[in-house]
Design a protein around this motif. Structure first.
Motif, mmCIF file in Angstrom:
data_model
loop_
_atom_site.group_PDB
_atom_site.id
_atom_site.type_symbol
_atom_site.label_atom_id
_atom_site.label_comp_id
_atom_site.label_asym_id
_atom_site.label_seq_id
_atom_site.Cartn_x
_atom_site.Cartn_y
_atom_site.Cartn_z
ATOM 1 N N GLN A 184 0.902 -1.362 -0.055
ATOM 2 C CA GLN A 184 -0.249 -0.323 -0.501
ATOM 3 C C GLN A 184 0.692 1.379 0.109
ATOM 4 O O GLN A 184 0.571 1.945 0.708
ATOM 5 C CB GLN A 184 -0.920 -0.525 1.223
ATOM 6 C CG GLN A 184 -1.959 -1.142 1.676
ATOM 7 C CD GLN A 184 -3.558 -0.795 1.673
ATOM 8 O OE1 GLN A 184 -3.271 -0.011 3.166
ATOM 9 N NE2 GLN A 184 -4.021 -1.339 1.721
ATOM 10 N N SER A 196 -6.825 -2.375 -3.492
ATOM 11 C CA SER A 196 -7.318 -1.271 -2.261
ATOM 12 C C SER A 196 -8.077 -1.474 -1.730
ATOM 13 O O SER A 196 -9.194 -0.264 -2.006
ATOM 14 C CB SER A 196 -7.224 0.054 -3.831
ATOM 15 O OG SER A 196 -8.108 -0.317 -4.679
ATOM 16 N N TRP A 208 -3.071 9.511 -0.083
ATOM 17 C CA TRP A 208 -2.601 8.334 -0.803
ATOM 18 C C TRP A 208 -2.381 7.299 0.734
ATOM 19 O O TRP A 208 -1.308 6.277 0.819
ATOM 20 C CB TRP A 208 -0.859 8.218 0.030
ATOM 21 C CG TRP A 208 -0.235 10.234 -1.565
ATOM 22 C CD1 TRP A 208 0.161 11.214 -0.779
ATOM 23 C CD2 TRP A 208 -0.358 9.711 -2.413
ATOM 24 N NE1 TRP A 208 0.120 11.899 -2.050
ATOM 25 C CE2 TRP A 208 -0.004 10.863 -3.321
ATOM 26 C CE3 TRP A 208 -0.462 9.128 -3.494
ATOM 27 C CZ2 TRP A 208 0.039 11.634 -4.073
ATOM 28 C CZ3 TRP A 208 -0.330 9.178 -4.777
ATOM 29 C CH2 TRP A 208 -0.642 11.221 -5.507
ATOM 30 N N ASN A 209 -4.215 6.884 0.615
ATOM 31 C CA ASN A 209 -4.353 5.758 1.839
ATOM 32 C C ASN A 209 -5.326 5.324 1.545
ATOM 33 O O ASN A 209 -6.767 6.438 0.690
ATOM 34 C CB ASN A 209 -3.551 5.936 3.663
ATOM 35 C CG ASN A 209 -4.130 7.333 3.523
ATOM 36 O OD1 ASN A 209 -5.188 7.342 3.993
ATOM 37 N ND2 ASN A 209 -3.586 8.139 3.961
#
Length: 241
Positions: free
Chosen positions: A111, A162, A206-207
């Protein structure tokens, strides 16, 4: 070694968890997978069994989450299992142009979405040819010539790693749901707030707390022609994962 179950977890019915994991909806599977990740080696064993049972099926977001947990676990048996059954990752890496997607899979598996986003543009440039690799960005006219298997591979990597939140196909579904209205689309996926564009890189998320469709960025800083070309590509008409 992984952390052992706590005293309150030693009475957990792992047989029941196995059954729920194989028969539940993806939402239920995701919840169970995250729970199993907290249950030490016994939980990891269930996740390995789950992936082994599903290894010939198209990979799902639940598969991706289980794979990610095993990848990052401090467990020799988990590492040996992945090396034996999934040496290049959970997603089959099809390419009509001999592109190596293992680096992208590795970044997504842990991730590291910001690095994976940069790697995605790099791989798209490789698909476009040496001129695009040198300039490090795409012309929209290059997109229509991308091979279907390659775009599907890149997309599936993003979707699977994701929890079904990111990827070109996810973005396209949102775009269609907004009546192909670009302004509504930019706002919906968090690329624009009012009249202000989200600034790269610090204002992007960004997560997995990001809005659905937030990533990958698809060269969006150069306008919508590249992403429009991606959305109109025939890869999504034949998407079977």
């Amino acid at each position: 070694m992984t952390n052992p179950p706590t005293t309150s977890d030693t009475n957990i019915d792992f047989s029941a968890l196995r059954l729920q994991l194989t028969s539940g909806s993806e939402k239920v599977q995701q919840q169970l997978i995250h729970k199993l990740a907290t249950l030490g080696n016994a939980g990891l064993d269930v996740l390995m069994e789950f992936l082994l049972q599903r290894r010939f099926n198209p990979p799902s977001g639940a598969d991706g989450t289980a794979y990610q947990i095993l990848c990052t676990a401090d467990s020799t048996s988990a590492k040996e299992f992945l090396q034996t059954y999934f040496p290049t990752g959970i997603v089959p890496l099809h390419s009509d142009r001999a592109i190596d997607y293992i680096p992208l899979q590795q970044l997504l598996a842990v991730q590291d979405f910001q690095a994976a986003d940069r790697m995605t543009l790099q791989k798209l440039c490789e698909l476009a040819g040496s001129a695009a690799v040198q300039r490090k960005w795409l012309y929209f006219t290059e997109v229509e010539n991308f091979p279907i298997p390659d775009l599907q591979t890149i997309n599936t990597l993003w979707v699977v790693h994701s929890e079904g939140k990111f990827g070109f196909s996810i973005q396209r579904e949102i775009w269609l749901s907004q009546g192909k209205n670009w302004e509504k689309f930019w706002t919906k996926i968090g690329w624009k707030n009012g009249n202000s564009w989200t600034r790269y890189p610090n204002e992007f998320t960004w997560n997995l707390t990001a809005p659905p469709g937030h990533l990958p960025l698809s060269n969006q800083l150069r306008g919508n022609r590249v992403i429009a070309g991606l959305f109109s590509h025939p890869a999504w008409e034949k998407l079977n994962t």
